[in-house]
Motif scaffolding. Sequence first.
Motif, PDB file in Angstrom:
ATOM      1  N   ALA A   1       0.836  -1.200   0.000  1.00  0.00           N
ATOM      2  CA  ALA A   1       0.000   0.000   0.000  1.00  0.00           C
ATOM      3  C   ALA A   1       0.873   1.252   0.000  1.00  0.00           C
ATOM      4  CB  ALA A   1      -0.944  -0.004   1.201  1.00  0.00           C
ATOM      5  N   GLU A   2       1.899   1.253   0.839  1.00  0.00           N
ATOM      6  CA  GLU A   2       2.808   2.400   0.909  1.00  0.00           C
ATOM      7  C   GLU A   2       3.491   2.654  -0.432  1.00  0.00           C
ATOM      8  OE1 GLU A   2       3.590   4.561   3.493  1.00  0.00           O
ATOM      9  OE2 GLU A   2       1.893   3.670   4.551  1.00  0.00           O
TER      10      GLU A   2
ATOM     11  N   GLY B   1       2.354   1.633  -3.416  1.00  0.00           N
ATOM     12  CA  GLY B   1       1.442   1.672  -4.561  1.00  0.00           C
ATOM     13  C   GLY B   1       1.593   0.474  -5.468  1.00  0.00           C
ATOM     14  N   ARG B   2       1.894  -0.673  -4.894  1.00  0.00           N
ATOM     15  CA  ARG B   2       2.111  -1.892  -5.679  1.00  0.00           C
ATOM     16  C   ARG B   2       0.836  -2.730  -5.648  1.00  0.00           C
ATOM     17  NH1 ARG B   2       8.346  -3.420  -5.030  1.00  0.00           N
ATOM     18  NH2 ARG B   2       7.708  -4.793  -6.737  1.00  0.00           N
ATOM     19  N   ALA B   3      -0.079  -2.365  -6.513  1.00  0.00           N
ATOM     20  CA  ALA B   3      -1.413  -2.958  -6.522  1.00  0.00           C
ATOM     21  C   ALA B   3      -1.399  -4.447  -6.858  1.00  0.00           C
ATOM     22  CB  ALA B   3      -2.316  -2.212  -7.494  1.00  0.00           C
TER      23      ALA B   3
ATOM     24  N   ALA C   1      -3.353   0.363  -1.956  1.00  0.00           N
ATOM     25  CA  ALA C   1      -2.308   0.119  -2.955  1.00  0.00           C
ATOM     26  C   ALA C   1      -2.838   0.391  -4.358  1.00  0.00           C
ATOM     27  CB  ALA C   1      -1.796  -1.319  -2.844  1.00  0.00           C
TER      28      ALA C   1
ATOM     29  N   LYS D   1      -3.341   4.178  -4.858  1.00  0.00           N
ATOM     30  CA  LYS D   1      -2.066   4.878  -5.043  1.00  0.00           C
ATOM     31  C   LYS D   1      -1.481   4.610  -6.427  1.00  0.00           C
ATOM     32  CE  LYS D   1       2.135   6.070  -2.675  1.00  0.00           C
ATOM     33  NZ  LYS D   1       2.856   5.999  -1.413  1.00  0.00           N
ATOM     34  N   ALA D   2      -1.735   3.423  -6.952  1.00  0.00           N
ATOM     35  CA  ALA D   2      -1.231   3.062  -8.279  1.00  0.00           C
ATOM     36  C   ALA D   2      -2.124   3.577  -9.404  1.00  0.00           C
ATOM     37  CB  ALA D   2      -1.090   1.541  -8.381  1.00  0.00           C
TER      38      ALA D   2
ATOM     39  N   ALA E   1      -9.986   7.165  -5.525  1.00  0.00           N
ATOM     40  CA  ALA E   1      -9.304   6.526  -6.661  1.00  0.00           C
ATOM     41  C   ALA E   1     -10.089   6.748  -7.952  1.00  0.00           C
ATOM     42  CB  ALA E   1      -9.116   5.033  -6.408  1.00  0.00           C
TER      43      ALA E   1
END
Length: 123
Positions: free
Chosen positions: A7-8, A10-12, A40, A43-44, A75
Amino acid sequence: AAISACAEAGRAAEAAALLEELRSSGLPLSILPFSKAIAAAAKAGEWRVACATLRQVSSLQLRHNALTTNLVLRACDAAGEPAAALSALLPLLRESAAAGVASPADEETLELVPHLLLRAAEA
């Protein structure tokens, strides 16, 4: 902890894979790893993944919270998809009302909804 790291960063895709491993493990599930996977995806910029993960929460009959709701709304909004955000929100509100549980919305949600409605009307 691994999903939180995703999540930090952004690795979905990695977060989704870890979430699937957790689901397959047979361990009791909570909303927390789903929230982290949604974070995550958000963020991505993967709004579709965020929405799909939110639907998984519903299908598993876990209780939604305002954090997961707002992550998905933001999002979708960031991706220029206000209608998708509203489409994600309405079933959550119906489910909580039908179950007689607290709404998965808070002040932030209430601030986002008029903005999303305006953006959807402009589209």
